[in-house]
Design a protein around this motif. Structure first.
Motif, PDB file in Angstrom:
ATOM      1  N   ASP A 108      24.294  34.680  40.070  1.00 15.40           N
ATOM      2  CA  ASP A 108      23.798  33.677  41.021  1.00 15.40           C
ATOM      3  C   ASP A 108      22.317  33.382  40.806  1.00 15.40           C
ATOM      4  O   ASP A 108      21.879  32.243  40.983  1.00 15.40           O
ATOM      5  CB  ASP A 108      24.016  34.144  42.467  1.00 15.40           C
ATOM      6  CG  ASP A 108      25.493  34.145  42.843  1.00 15.40           C
ATOM      7  OD1 ASP A 108      26.308  33.613  42.054  1.00 15.40           O
ATOM      8  OD2 ASP A 108      25.839  34.702  43.910  1.00 15.40           O
ATOM      9  N   SER A 132      26.170  46.778  43.244  1.00 18.75           N
ATOM     10  CA  SER A 132      27.222  46.116  44.020  1.00 18.75           C
ATOM     11  C   SER A 132      27.163  46.559  45.474  1.00 18.75           C
ATOM     12  O   SER A 132      26.964  47.736  45.767  1.00 18.75           O
ATOM     13  CB  SER A 132      28.597  46.438  43.428  1.00 18.75           C
ATOM     14  OG  SER A 132      28.732  45.778  42.191  1.00 18.75           O
ATOM     15  N   ASP A 133      27.335  45.588  46.377  1.00 15.73           N
ATOM     16  CA  ASP A 133      27.353  45.913  47.798  1.00 15.73           C
ATOM     17  C   ASP A 133      28.611  46.710  48.122  1.00 15.73           C
ATOM     18  O   ASP A 133      29.645  46.540  47.475  1.00 15.73           O
ATOM     19  CB  ASP A 133      27.375  44.624  48.630  1.00 15.73           C
ATOM     20  CG  ASP A 133      26.110  43.809  48.441  1.00 15.73           C
ATOM     21  OD1 ASP A 133      25.049  44.412  48.182  1.00 15.73           O
ATOM     22  OD2 ASP A 133      26.189  42.562  48.545  1.00 15.73           O
ATOM     23  N   ASP A 163      25.366  33.031  52.036  1.00 11.65           N
ATOM     24  CA  ASP A 163      26.646  33.711  52.059  1.00 11.65           C
ATOM     25  C   ASP A 163      26.382  35.202  52.185  1.00 11.65           C
ATOM     26  O   ASP A 163      25.707  35.794  51.364  1.00 11.65           O
ATOM     27  CB  ASP A 163      27.373  33.383  50.753  1.00 11.65           C
ATOM     28  CG  ASP A 163      28.717  34.064  50.672  1.00 11.65           C
ATOM     29  OD1 ASP A 163      29.088  34.735  51.654  1.00 11.65           O
ATOM     30  OD2 ASP A 163      29.380  33.910  49.635  1.00 11.65           O
ATOM     31  N   SER A 186      28.772  37.595  52.470  1.00 11.19           N
ATOM     32  CA  SER A 186      29.870  38.476  52.074  1.00 11.19           C
ATOM     33  C   SER A 186      29.372  39.417  50.972  1.00 11.19           C
ATOM     34  O   SER A 186      28.455  39.084  50.227  1.00 11.19           O
ATOM     35  CB  SER A 186      31.062  37.661  51.604  1.00 11.19           C
ATOM     36  OG  SER A 186      30.664  36.789  50.571  1.00 11.19           O
ATOM     37  N   ALA A 199      32.299  45.156  48.075  1.00  8.75           N
ATOM     38  CA  ALA A 199      32.406  44.007  47.167  1.00  8.75           C
ATOM     39  C   ALA A 199      33.769  44.060  46.464  1.00  8.75           C
ATOM     40  O   ALA A 199      34.253  45.138  46.116  1.00  8.75           O
ATOM     41  CB  ALA A 199      31.281  44.048  46.140  1.00  8.75           C
ATOM     42  N   ASP A 245      27.865  39.298  40.452  1.00  5.55           N
ATOM     43  CA  ASP A 245      27.616  38.102  41.274  1.00  5.55           C
ATOM     44  C   ASP A 245      26.118  37.894  41.463  1.00  5.55           C
ATOM     45  O   ASP A 245      25.619  36.776  41.359  1.00  5.55           O
ATOM     46  CB  ASP A 245      28.212  38.259  42.684  1.00  5.55           C
ATOM     47  CG  ASP A 245      29.732  38.331  42.686  1.00  5.55           C
ATOM     48  OD1 ASP A 245      30.353  37.766  41.775  1.00  5.55           O
ATOM     49  OD2 ASP A 245      30.283  38.964  43.619  1.00  5.55           O
ATOM     50  N   LYS A 246      25.414  38.991  41.740  1.00  2.31           N
ATOM     51  CA  LYS A 246      23.983  38.866  42.060  1.00  2.31           C
ATOM     52  C   LYS A 246      23.198  38.343  40.865  1.00  2.31           C
ATOM     53  O   LYS A 246      22.402  37.406  40.989  1.00  2.31           O
ATOM     54  CB  LYS A 246      23.409  40.222  42.492  1.00  2.31           C
ATOM     55  CG  LYS A 246      23.955  40.702  43.835  1.00  2.31           C
ATOM     56  CD  LYS A 246      23.316  42.032  44.237  1.00  2.31           C
ATOM     57  CE  LYS A 246      23.992  42.564  45.503  1.00  2.31           C
ATOM     58  NZ  LYS A 246      23.373  43.810  45.969  1.00  2.31           N
ATOM     59  N   SER A 301      35.884  40.065  37.306  1.00  2.97           N
ATOM     60  CA  SER A 301      35.121  41.305  37.416  1.00  2.97           C
ATOM     61  C   SER A 301      36.058  42.506  37.439  1.00  2.97           C
ATOM     62  O   SER A 301      37.180  42.416  37.934  1.00  2.97           O
ATOM     63  CB  SER A 301      34.283  41.289  38.691  1.00  2.97           C
ATOM     64  OG  SER A 301      35.132  41.223  39.810  1.00  2.97           O
ATOM     65  N   LYS A 359      32.115  31.694  34.634  1.00  2.00           N
ATOM     66  CA  LYS A 359      32.032  33.063  35.125  1.00  2.00           C
ATOM     67  C   LYS A 359      33.302  33.830  34.776  1.00  2.00           C
ATOM     68  O   LYS A 359      34.405  33.291  34.880  1.00  2.00           O
ATOM     69  CB  LYS A 359      31.824  33.047  36.648  1.00  2.00           C
ATOM     70  CG  LYS A 359      31.308  34.365  37.142  1.00  2.00           C
ATOM     71  CD  LYS A 359      30.816  34.291  38.565  1.00  2.00           C
ATOM     72  CE  LYS A 359      30.456  35.691  39.032  1.00  2.00           C
ATOM     73  NZ  LYS A 359      30.194  35.719  40.470  1.00  2.00           N
ATOM     74  N   LYS A 365      28.568  41.314  47.688  1.00  2.00           N
ATOM     75  CA  LYS A 365      28.544  40.795  46.319  1.00  2.00           C
ATOM     76  C   LYS A 365      28.603  41.934  45.309  1.00  2.00           C
ATOM     77  O   LYS A 365      28.071  43.014  45.561  1.00  2.00           O
ATOM     78  CB  LYS A 365      27.237  40.051  46.081  1.00  2.00           C
ATOM     79  CG  LYS A 365      27.160  38.668  46.699  1.00  2.00           C
ATOM     80  CD  LYS A 365      25.775  38.120  46.416  1.00  2.00           C
ATOM     81  CE  LYS A 365      25.714  36.613  46.436  1.00  2.00           C
ATOM     82  NZ  LYS A 365      24.445  36.143  45.867  1.00  2.00           N
ATOM     83  N   THR A 366      29.170  41.642  44.173  1.00  2.00           N
ATOM     84  CA  THR A 366      29.102  42.599  43.071  1.00  2.00           C
ATOM     85  C   THR A 366      27.753  42.418  42.382  1.00  2.00           C
ATOM     86  O   THR A 366      27.076  41.387  42.538  1.00  2.00           O
ATOM     87  CB  THR A 366      30.201  42.352  42.027  1.00  2.00           C
ATOM     88  OG1 THR A 366      29.982  41.066  41.441  1.00  2.00           O
ATOM     89  CG2 THR A 366      31.588  42.410  42.647  1.00  2.00           C
TER      90      THR A 366
END
Ligand code: SF4
Lengths: 472, 216
Positions: free
Chosen positions: A17, A273-274, A5, A7, A277, A13-14, A171, A168, A9-10
């Motif tokens: 995951d 964070s990307d 994926d 898209s 995100a 998220d990273k 955010s 989860k 990510k924050t």
């Protein structure tokens, strides 16, 4: 395997995951926990549970234990006088021996508040999942680690399985843009944030802090901000990794070394964070508008800038809120309209996992230097966050500055942050405190707590009342 | 943990927001190394007029007549009704231990602090989040002359409030399916997770190569 994926990510998220072992049909994840910090108050029943079930810690070396809540800050060589406190600390020692967990005991110079010790030892590292049976575990999020407090059942769960069952959270991004004014600190940022969003403002969320003012903070400052994420109701606080983070970790006892460090650091640098995100909620603050903060009530959201005045509940429209204001004012012994600067104090506490680090002591010492604690102040105490902080402060001569000014220089521990040891407020006493909670009875039954930064606490000690640290 | 059985109980209305874990069980009682015996010290600072200490017998202590828990009509209440952000503050599991030890089985509020919510379920307590408006109504009912009773049917996710012979509209219990499953079956989380031990070992093996510094 799910398709990759791409898209944005924050940070949350990273880290999340990377730690999911599996997700069940209800959407609950089995989350792998890299490190657990253990202290004496929330662990005895967890070890007892293991023993009763005949279970062993899965990775004893992933745990680090230190007594902090109950330890005395004076005459430590005499041991703990209170037999119940003593039993709790001894129980921790016995459990660590039995289960093979590394412990910094009361005599160890590395002993201190668990959230000061973890980072200082390099036990806390970016990208990790870190838990502790203590809500202020959020402190470690300053490293871009997902760190949160758990209850005793979960302490036992992590000991036995190295995992936790988690859903989860949502955010939230809090950005603080611009540059802080002189005399305004990380503590003022986080109190201002809580004042803005409320103590339940981030409930159900993991908060990431960003923006120029956050980036400009040292690791100590970032820890202060993440420490109090829990006071905004957040599950955890997070700050993306940058060179400040990497350089702080380098060379610490538990940190990886040499090539392994470089390999780790290369990964750590991706932990932010990307661009683009998505967050469930975003809040902005302007650093330039933040003034030194002082809480007036019995919840951290009851906070004002130092030039403010205690609010009038009659002017509050929401009846539930007006009621809690009235109750708080009664407890705090304050009348509406009182300027913060007219509130005089009886005691001062500088320390805790919020503000017991070297930088905090330096800031307080700078204010105390060459001045004297006011005669009206019964006790002004400085409690370093750890033995190593204490040693560092002594090497810099900060202890002498404090002692000459009339402060007491104590041994490390939680101390009057929660008054489980002998350090406490008497009923009705008013305290300027650098800790994180101003709840009723937190610092001793009937005690009245005003939360402030270390510099503001030192200034209050000198003047016997709250003053604007920018004006002295 | 014992499975959560359906029951009928009296509602104790605690009309305060942001009730923190220090208020639920003051810190001096955290020194215990046991899980039980916290009930008599639940809400200690509000409930008694003197200062509570661990080991002190509570039966002869002066009660605060103004505190709702001490009003005779709420004696034996098992359902706590309260305001938003209940259980905020420290992560101490002593808070749900104290509530459970006292006999509380359900807590109704517009919102709960996250860690408390988790801790409650792990100790067989049912936290029910309801709309502020419904909570207001329940407060009105619970504080009027006759105490409010609720029949809690967790199996069918329903609460049936009533006073005397008067039955009121049922209220739906909204709860995470996994939590529901754990509560009604009284499941031990650790046992459940240990069934996944192979998956945990696989994960660790993968991480040892991906991120070896975590295992150094
Ligand atoms: S210093 Fe205070 S907030 Fe921090 S761990 Fe100790 S008691 Fe908790």
């Amino acid at each position: 395997m799910a398709p990759a994926d791409h898209s944005p990510k924050t940070l949350y998220d990273k880290v999340w995951d990377e730690h999911v072992v599996r997700t069940d049909e209800h959407g609950t994840a089995l989350l792998y926990i890299d490190r657990q910090l253990v202290h004496e108050v929330t662990s005895p029943q967890a070890f007892e549970g293991l023993r009763l079930a005949g279970r062993k810690p899965r990775r004893p070396e992933a745990n680090l234990a230190v007594p902090d809540h109950n330890v005395p800050t004076l005459d430590r060589h005499l041991g703990i006088v209170d037999p119940i406190s003593r039993l709790q600390v001894e129980t921790l020692e016995a459990n660590c021996r039995e289960f093979g967990i590394q412990l910094f005991d009361m005599a160890d110079r590395r002993q201190g508040v668990v959230h000061v010790v973890g980072p200082e030892e390099g036990f806390t590292q970016p990208g990790m999942t870190i838990v502790c049976g203590d809500s202020h575990t959020s402190t470690h999020g300053a490293f871009g680690a997902l760190a949160f407090g758990v209850g005793t059942s979960e302490v036992e769960h992590v000991l036995a399985t190295q995992c936790l069952l988690q859903k989860k959270s949502k955010s939230m991004l809090v950005t603080v843009d611009g540059v802080l004014g002189p005399g305004v600190t990380a503590k003022d940022i986080v109190l201002a944030i809580i004042g803005e969003i409320g103590t339940a403002g981030a409930t159900g969320h993991v908060v990431e802090y960003g923006g120029e003012a956050i980036r400009a903070l040292s690791m100590e400052g970032r820890m202060t901000v993440c420490n109090m994420a829990i006071e905004a109701g957040a599950r955890a606080g997070l700050i993306g990794v940058d060179e400040t983070t990497v350089e702080y970790v380098r060379g610490r006892p538990f940190a990886p070394e040499g090539e392994l460090f470089e390999k780790a650091a290369a990964h750590w640098r991706t932990l932010r964070s990307d661009d683009g995100a998505a967050f469930d909620r975003v809040v902005h603050l302007d650093a330039a508008t933040i003034r030194p903060q002082v809480t007036w009530g019995t919840s951290p959201e009851m906070v004002l800038p130092v030039d403010g005045a205690v609010p009038d509940p009659d002017a509050v429209a929401d009846p539930v809120k007006a009621g809690s204001f009235r109750h708080a004012l009664g407890y705090m012994g304050l009348v509406p309209g009182t300027p913060i600067g007219d509130i005089s104090i009886d005691k001062v506490f500088i320390g805790s996992c919020t503000n017991g680090r070297i930088e905090d002591l330096r800031a307080a010492a700078e204010v105390a230097k060459g001045r004297k604690v006011a005669d009206s102040v019964k006790l002004a105490m400085v409690v370093p966050g750890s033995g190593l902080v204490k040693a560092q402060a002594e090497a810099e001569g900060l202890d002498k500055i404090f002692i000459e000014a009339g402060f007491e220089w104590r041994d490390p521990g939680c101390s009057m942050c929660l008054a489980m040891n002998a350090d406490r407020l008497e009923p009705g006493e008013r305290c300027a405190s650098t800790s994180n909670r101003n709840f009723e009875g937190r610092q001793g039954q009937g005690g009245r707590t005003h939360l402030v930064s270390p510099a503001m606490a030192a200034a209050a000690a000198i003047h016997g009342r709250f003053v604007d640290v920018r004006e002295i | 943990m014992k499975p959560f059985e359906n029951f009928r109980g009296t509602v104790l209305p605690l009309d305060r927001a942001n009730v923190d874990t220090d208020a639920i069980i003051p810190k001096q009682f955290l020194k215990s190394i046991k899980r039980t015996g916290f009930g008599p010290n639940l809400f200690d600072e509000w409930r008694y007029l003197d200062t509570g200490e661990p080991g002190k017998d509570c039966s002869g202590r002066p009660l605060n007549p103004d505190f709702v828990m001490n009003q005779p009509k709420y004696a034996g209440a098992t359902i706590l009704l309260t305001r938003h952000n209940f259980g905020c503050g420290s992560s101490r599991e002593h808070a749900p231990w104290a509530l459970a030890d006292h006999g509380i089985r359900v807590i109704i509020a517009p919102s709960f602090a996250d860690i408390f919510h988790q801790n409650a379920i792990k100790n067989g307590l049912l936290p029910v989040v309801l709309d502020e408006r419904i909570v207001d109504e329940l407060f009105e009912l619970a504080t009027s002359e006759d105490p409010l009773e609720i029949e809690v049917d967790l199996h069918n996710l329903r609460m049936h409030p009533g006073r005397g012979a008067e039955q009121l509209a049922p209220i739906e219990i909204v709860i995470d399916r996994f939590h529901h499953h754990c509560l009604i079956h009284g499941l031990d989380d650790i046992g459940l997770t240990l069934q996944q031990v192979d998956k945990i070992a696989d994960y660790e093996a993968r991480r040892r190569t991906e991120a070896p510094w975590l295992f150094a």
